[in-house]
Every structure is written in C-alpha cells, then in structure tokens.
Design a protein around this motif. Structure first.
Motif, PDB file in Angstrom:
ATOM      1  N   GLU A 117      -3.739   4.363  -2.037  1.00 47.87           N
ATOM      2  CA  GLU A 117      -2.342   4.793  -2.078  1.00 47.87           C
ATOM      3  C   GLU A 117      -2.074   5.878  -1.037  1.00 47.87           C
ATOM      4  O   GLU A 117      -1.055   5.851  -0.336  1.00 47.87           O
ATOM      5  N   THR A 121       0.402   5.151   2.262  1.00 46.58           N
ATOM      6  CA  THR A 121       1.574   6.020   2.300  1.00 46.58           C
ATOM      7  C   THR A 121       1.556   6.889   3.549  1.00 46.58           C
ATOM      8  O   THR A 121       2.596   7.092   4.202  1.00 46.58           O
ATOM      9  N   SER A 125       4.275   6.985   6.800  1.00 47.77           N
ATOM     10  CA  SER A 125       4.980   8.209   7.201  1.00 47.77           C
ATOM     11  C   SER A 125       4.455   8.806   8.498  1.00 47.77           C
ATOM     12  O   SER A 125       5.010   9.783   9.007  1.00 47.77           O
ATOM     13  N   THR A 160       7.785   2.789  -0.310  1.00 52.97           N
ATOM     14  CA  THR A 160       7.547   3.231  -1.682  1.00 52.97           C
ATOM     15  C   THR A 160       6.361   2.466  -2.238  1.00 52.97           C
ATOM     16  O   THR A 160       6.343   1.230  -2.216  1.00 52.97           O
ATOM     17  N   PHE A 161       5.362   3.213  -2.701  1.00 54.71           N
ATOM     18  CA  PHE A 161       4.198   2.586  -3.334  1.00 54.71           C
ATOM     19  C   PHE A 161       4.532   2.361  -4.802  1.00 54.71           C
ATOM     20  O   PHE A 161       4.829   3.303  -5.539  1.00 54.71           O
ATOM     21  N   SER A 191       8.754  -1.869   1.351  1.00 59.66           N
ATOM     22  CA  SER A 191       8.614  -1.397   2.722  1.00 59.66           C
ATOM     23  C   SER A 191       9.698  -2.006   3.602  1.00 59.66           C
ATOM     24  O   SER A 191       9.947  -3.218   3.546  1.00 59.66           O
TER      25      SER A 191
END
Length: 237
Positions: A117, A121, A125, A160-161, A191
C-alpha cells in the motif's frame, strides 16, 4: 513596681506563656539530628521493567526447550496454512525461517500488505523518499524514471487505495546469501491520470479497478538491518 504587676499586665504575660507552650508542643524543637526535608519521605522503590511488561510465560514454569517447541509448532502450523498444500512453497518457507528466526509467514504477510500500500500510493504521488527506503536500487530507478516521465508530461494521478481482497505467498527460498519471498497481490484501487488540462488520459476516477502484481522481497539474514526491500515487480494479467 505596683503598676508593673497590675492585673492587666499579668493577664497579658499569662496569655503569652500559654501561646509559647502551645507552639512548642505543636512544632517541637530541633535537636540537630533531623533529616533534611528530602530525606523525611522515603522514595518508593523504582518499578522494575519486568513488572511493567506482562510476561508471556509465567516465570520459571516453562523450560526454554518447551518454548522452542511451542514456537516451532506455531511456525509449522502457519507454514501449512499459507503454503496451501504446495509442498515446494512449504519447503521454501521453512528454509527462510531456519536462517531468519524473525520470519513467520503471518507477520511477514501483514508487513508485505503495508509495504504494498505504501509503495503504490507513493508511486502515484511521486514520493521518491518513501520509495527509496522500500525498493532495491534497480527497482527504485525504474519507478523513478516512470515518475519523471509523468512529471515531464505534466500528468498527475488521483489515487485511492481501497484494499487487498487477496494476498498470498507465491515462492520462498534461501540462496545461501539472501532470503527471498514472493507475494501475489490482488488490490482494489481508484486511479485516474490527467494531463495538464485536467483531461483524463488513463483510468477512471469513479470506478474501482482490480490490479494484480507479483513482488519479490529480499533480505540478508546476517544483516543488522531488519528491513526487507522489493527486488522485482511484475504485473499479472
């Protein structure tokens, strides 16, 4: 002399003597042997660390060999559970646990989930610092190159995970130098990649998609560094 010993004067003297007597009885007298104020109240004995931490085993009730036996049985149960009747995988997990006493399948899988995760993520970003700590150099260079290309094109990723509905061991081995454990991740994410103008170029900001990856984690069991790093990544169909 008669004026000195008049009745009002005698009353005042009597009261003064009485007050002094009461003060002496309440406060006492100093003898020169009193302890300083800080010594009058004996400090409580410091609490031993063993009394703060709840012991997992009652003291003196279990021999070390029995503790080892319990750990071995627990480890074997986890290997059987996570190997899913795959004899080769079970053998590999045993080999890893034999040279790396800190390894257990259950705890490793939980750590791998967190690492996955964090990495996906951070990639979305452009967080290079996080990636550098979790990826082996060649893998980091690949992620860094992709981030740089995305930034040069002016693209941004809304990510968003959502979760990991399925995670499982794929392989494990000890190559006489490093221990390597391969995990298959089936992740749910949202995504959406957009260009400079905000136009969607890839993904969907309103839809959860499933992605599948297979990553290999590596660690030198003789190293003082307890951290594992990702040494290979591949996307599954």
């Amino acid at each position: 002399m008669d004026e000195f010993f008049d009745l009002p004067t005698l009353i005042v003297i009597a009261i003064a003597v009485f007050v002094l007597f009461r003060l002496r009885s309440v406060l006492g007298t100093r003898t020169g042997t009193e302890r300083p104020p800080v010594e009058r109240r004996k400090p409580a004995d410091p609490v031993a660390k063993d009394d703060v931490v709840v012991p997992m085993q009652p003291r003196g009730t279990a021999a070390p060999e029995l503790d080892d036996d319990r750990r071995n049985r627990k480890l074997e149960a986890e290997i059987e559970q996570f190997a899913r009747s795959d004899a080769e995988l079970a053998t590999g997990l045993r080999a890893v646990a034999e040279v790396d006493p800190t390894f257990t399948p259950k705890s490793f899988l939980e750590g791998a989930k967190q690492a996955y995760e964090m990495i996906v993520t951070a990639y979305a970003s452009g967080d290079r610092a996080t990636l550098k700590n979790l990826l082996e150099k060649d893998v980091f260079d690949g992620f860094q190159s992709a981030i740089a290309e995305r930034e040069a094109a002016g693209q941004t990723v809304d990510f968003t995970f959502v979760g990991l509905p399925k995670v499982e061991f794929s392989d494990a081995e000890y190559d006489r130098k490093n221990v390597l454990v391969t995990i298959r991740f089936h992740a749910e994410v949202v995504s959406a990649t957009r260009d400079k103008a905000g136009t969607l170029v890839e993904g969907n900001a309103d839809q959860v998609q499933t992605i599948a990856d297979e990553w290999t984690f590596q660690r030198n069991p003789k190293s003082r560094d307890p951290n594992w790093k990702v040494v290979t990544t591949s996307q599954l169909d």
